[in-house]
Design a protein around this motif. Sequence first.
Motif, PDB file in Angstrom:
ATOM      1  N   HIS A   4       0.867  -1.179   0.000  1.00 29.84           N
ATOM      2  CA  HIS A   4       0.000   0.000   0.000  1.00 29.84           C
ATOM      3  C   HIS A   4       0.904   1.229   0.000  1.00 29.84           C
ATOM      4  O   HIS A   4       1.778   1.358   0.855  1.00 29.84           O
ATOM      5  N   ILE A   5       0.683   2.110  -0.979  1.00 30.21           N
ATOM      6  CA  ILE A   5       1.480   3.329  -1.102  1.00 30.21           C
ATOM      7  C   ILE A   5       0.540   4.515  -0.942  1.00 30.21           C
ATOM      8  O   ILE A   5      -0.474   4.610  -1.626  1.00 30.21           O
ATOM      9  N   ILE A   6       0.895   5.403  -0.034  1.00 28.65           N
ATOM     10  CA  ILE A   6       0.041   6.556   0.253  1.00 28.65           C
ATOM     11  C   ILE A   6       0.897   7.826   0.189  1.00 28.65           C
ATOM     12  O   ILE A   6       2.051   7.835   0.617  1.00 28.65           O
ATOM     13  N   GLY A   7       0.316   8.873  -0.370  1.00 27.30           N
ATOM     14  CA  GLY A   7       1.006  10.147  -0.470  1.00 27.30           C
ATOM     15  C   GLY A   7       0.158  11.131  -1.256  1.00 27.30           C
ATOM     16  O   GLY A   7      -0.805  10.747  -1.917  1.00 27.30           O
ATOM     17  N   GLY A   8       0.541  12.370  -1.193  1.00 26.70           N
ATOM     18  CA  GLY A   8      -0.198  13.418  -1.882  1.00 26.70           C
ATOM     19  C   GLY A   8       0.050  13.420  -3.376  1.00 26.70           C
ATOM     20  O   GLY A   8       0.829  12.620  -3.906  1.00 26.70           O
ATOM     21  N   SER A   9      -0.605  14.332  -4.058  1.00 25.72           N
ATOM     22  CA  SER A   9      -0.429  14.479  -5.502  1.00 25.72           C
ATOM     23  C   SER A   9       1.018  14.833  -5.821  1.00 25.72           C
ATOM     24  O   SER A   9       1.653  15.599  -5.103  1.00 25.72           O
ATOM     25  N   GLY A  10       1.527  14.244  -6.895  1.00 27.79           N
ATOM     26  CA  GLY A  10       2.880  14.564  -7.347  1.00 27.79           C
ATOM     27  C   GLY A  10       3.991  13.926  -6.549  1.00 27.79           C
ATOM     28  O   GLY A  10       5.158  14.256  -6.740  1.00 27.79           O
ATOM     29  N   THR A  11       3.673  12.981  -5.660  1.00 31.83           N
ATOM     30  CA  THR A  11       4.722  12.353  -4.855  1.00 31.83           C
ATOM     31  C   THR A  11       5.354  11.149  -5.532  1.00 31.83           C
ATOM     32  O   THR A  11       6.364  10.640  -5.067  1.00 31.83           O
ATOM     33  N   GLY A  12       4.746  10.670  -6.621  1.00 33.62           N
ATOM     34  CA  GLY A  12       5.314   9.546  -7.350  1.00 33.62           C
ATOM     35  C   GLY A  12       4.604   8.226  -7.121  1.00 33.62           C
ATOM     36  O   GLY A  12       5.133   7.171  -7.473  1.00 33.62           O
ATOM     37  N   LYS A  13       3.411   8.270  -6.559  1.00 33.55           N
ATOM     38  CA  LYS A  13       2.661   7.034  -6.254  1.00 33.55           C
ATOM     39  C   LYS A  13       2.408   6.195  -7.499  1.00 33.55           C
ATOM     40  O   LYS A  13       2.699   4.998  -7.507  1.00 33.55           O
ATOM     41  N   SER A  14       1.841   6.802  -8.517  1.00 34.87           N
ATOM     42  CA  SER A  14       1.516   6.054  -9.734  1.00 34.87           C
ATOM     43  C   SER A  14       2.780   5.592 -10.446  1.00 34.87           C
ATOM     44  O   SER A  14       2.854   4.457 -10.925  1.00 34.87           O
ATOM     45  N   ASN A  89       6.654  11.020   1.371  1.00 36.32           N
ATOM     46  CA  ASN A  89       6.694  12.352   1.960  1.00 36.32           C
ATOM     47  C   ASN A  89       7.808  13.145   1.283  1.00 36.32           C
ATOM     48  O   ASN A  89       8.861  13.374   1.862  1.00 36.32           O
ATOM     49  N   VAL A  90       7.546  13.530   0.034  1.00 34.22           N
ATOM     50  CA  VAL A  90       8.560  14.238  -0.753  1.00 34.22           C
ATOM     51  C   VAL A  90       8.496  15.732  -0.461  1.00 34.22           C
ATOM     52  O   VAL A  90       7.521  16.233   0.098  1.00 34.22           O
ATOM     53  N   SER A  91       9.540  16.439  -0.873  1.00 31.47           N
ATOM     54  CA  SER A  91       9.591  17.886  -0.627  1.00 31.47           C
ATOM     55  C   SER A  91       8.523  18.598  -1.443  1.00 31.47           C
ATOM     56  O   SER A  91       8.094  18.128  -2.508  1.00 31.47           O
ATOM     57  N   ARG A  98       6.330  18.365 -10.215  1.00 32.50           N
ATOM     58  CA  ARG A  98       5.681  17.248 -10.896  1.00 32.50           C
ATOM     59  C   ARG A  98       4.231  17.556 -11.274  1.00 32.50           C
ATOM     60  O   ARG A  98       3.775  17.178 -12.351  1.00 32.50           O
ATOM     61  N   ILE A  99       3.513  18.222 -10.390  1.00 26.98           N
ATOM     62  CA  ILE A  99       2.125  18.586 -10.686  1.00 26.98           C
ATOM     63  C   ILE A  99       2.067  19.531 -11.875  1.00 26.98           C
ATOM     64  O   ILE A  99       1.241  19.362 -12.783  1.00 26.98           O
ATOM     65  N   ILE A 100       2.943  20.521 -11.913  1.00 29.87           N
ATOM     66  CA  ILE A 100       2.974  21.478 -13.028  1.00 29.87           C
ATOM     67  C   ILE A 100       3.403  20.781 -14.317  1.00 29.87           C
ATOM     68  O   ILE A 100       2.800  20.999 -15.384  1.00 29.87           O
ATOM     69  N   LEU A 101       4.417  19.924 -14.244  1.00 33.37           N
ATOM     70  CA  LEU A 101       4.879  19.201 -15.425  1.00 33.37           C
ATOM     71  C   LEU A 101       3.773  18.301 -15.982  1.00 33.37           C
ATOM     72  O   LEU A 101       3.543  18.273 -17.201  1.00 33.37           O
ATOM     73  N   ARG A 102       3.067  17.598 -15.117  1.00 36.55           N
ATOM     74  CA  ARG A 102       1.958  16.738 -15.554  1.00 36.55           C
ATOM     75  C   ARG A 102       0.867  17.580 -16.233  1.00 36.55           C
ATOM     76  O   ARG A 102       0.332  17.206 -17.275  1.00 36.55           O
ATOM     77  N   PHE A 103       0.560  18.728 -15.641  1.00 37.33           N
ATOM     78  CA  PHE A 103      -0.430  19.646 -16.219  1.00 37.33           C
ATOM     79  C   PHE A 103      -0.020  20.044 -17.638  1.00 37.33           C
ATOM     80  O   PHE A 103      -0.825  19.985 -18.575  1.00 37.33           O
ATOM     81  N   LEU A 104       1.240  20.434 -17.812  1.00 38.25           N
ATOM     82  CA  LEU A 104       1.732  20.859 -19.122  1.00 38.25           C
ATOM     83  C   LEU A 104       1.704  19.712 -20.132  1.00 38.25           C
ATOM     84  O   LEU A 104       1.316  19.906 -21.290  1.00 38.25           O
ATOM     85  N   LYS A 105       2.090  18.519 -19.707  1.00 41.19           N
ATOM     86  CA  LYS A 105       2.069  17.353 -20.602  1.00 41.19           C
ATOM     87  C   LYS A 105       0.650  17.047 -21.062  1.00 41.19           C
ATOM     88  O   LYS A 105       0.426  16.688 -22.219  1.00 41.19           O
ATOM     89  N   ARG A 106      -0.301  17.199 -20.164  1.00 37.25           N
ATOM     90  CA  ARG A 106      -1.699  16.949 -20.537  1.00 37.25           C
ATOM     91  C   ARG A 106      -2.216  18.034 -21.485  1.00 37.25           C
ATOM     92  O   ARG A 106      -2.980  17.758 -22.395  1.00 37.25           O
ATOM     93  N   LYS A 107      -1.800  19.259 -21.246  1.00 34.29           N
ATOM     94  CA  LYS A 107      -2.250  20.369 -22.091  1.00 34.29           C
ATOM     95  C   LYS A 107      -1.783  20.212 -23.538  1.00 34.29           C
ATOM     96  O   LYS A 107      -2.514  20.545 -24.464  1.00 34.29           O
ATOM     97  N   VAL A 108      -0.556  19.731 -23.724  1.00 35.55           N
ATOM     98  CA  VAL A 108      -0.028  19.591 -25.086  1.00 35.55           C
ATOM     99  C   VAL A 108      -0.293  18.198 -25.668  1.00 35.55           C
ATOM    100  O   VAL A 108       0.085  17.926 -26.804  1.00 35.55           O
ATOM    101  N   GLY A 109      -0.940  17.334 -24.910  1.00 28.75           N
ATOM    102  CA  GLY A 109      -1.339  16.028 -25.427  1.00 28.75           C
ATOM    103  C   GLY A 109      -0.305  14.927 -25.316  1.00 28.75           C
ATOM    104  O   GLY A 109      -0.469  13.859 -25.896  1.00 28.75           O
ATOM    105  N   ILE A 110       0.771  15.165 -24.564  1.00 28.89           N
ATOM    106  CA  ILE A 110       1.797  14.137 -24.373  1.00 28.89           C
ATOM    107  C   ILE A 110       1.299  13.056 -23.416  1.00 28.89           C
ATOM    108  O   ILE A 110       1.657  11.894 -23.528  1.00 28.89           O
ATOM    109  N   GLU A 111       0.460  13.452 -22.486  1.00 28.88           N
ATOM    110  CA  GLU A 111      -0.045  12.546 -21.455  1.00 28.88           C
ATOM    111  C   GLU A 111      -1.565  12.664 -21.401  1.00 28.88           C
ATOM    112  O   GLU A 111      -2.109  13.760 -21.509  1.00 28.88           O
TER     113      GLU A 111
END
Length: 165
Positions: A4-14, A89-91, A98-111
């Motif tokens: 079981h892996i628990i953490g907030g958004s952008g911590t690398g869970k997925s 528990n990442v910084s 990571r959250i911003i990078l994921r947002f940008l990747k989704r906006k341009v269709g990479i993810e």
Amino acid sequence: MKIHIIGGSGTGKSYISDMLSNEFNILHFDLDNIFWDNNSDYYGVKMPIDKRTKLLENILEEEDWIIEGVYYSWLKESFRDADYIFILNVSSFVYKYRIILRFLKRKVGIEKGKKETIKSLIELIKWTDSYKKNTLPKIIDFLEPYKNKVIEVKRAKDIFQYIRS
């Protein structure tokens, strides 16, 4: 192996769950797919509790699994059955990047992912800041009965050193 892996958004869970799933050939389950009704016509509709409970029960019946997400209060059975419970528990710099990078990747269709706006991006960062400051300490307290299998890590890849030992 039950992880079981628990953490907030952008911590690398997925990310780490996918890596572990591929390396050890273990099914990986994202709790967002159980908590939220992704078949709803509307964004933000929660799965009915009885259906969510049944979905979780089905996962826990598997011989091996990796469960990951931000949730904790309705997951006692998962924590009880897990061989390892990892808290990511990442910084704040790392998860914001990571959250911003994921947002940008989704906006341009990479993810692929849910449609987000600048407003939802800002709200997610604020939510994750609050999660780290307010919710994570509650989770650590909640996991006290399972402390012999709880491992807090600062980097998702550090999980491998515990699993391989």
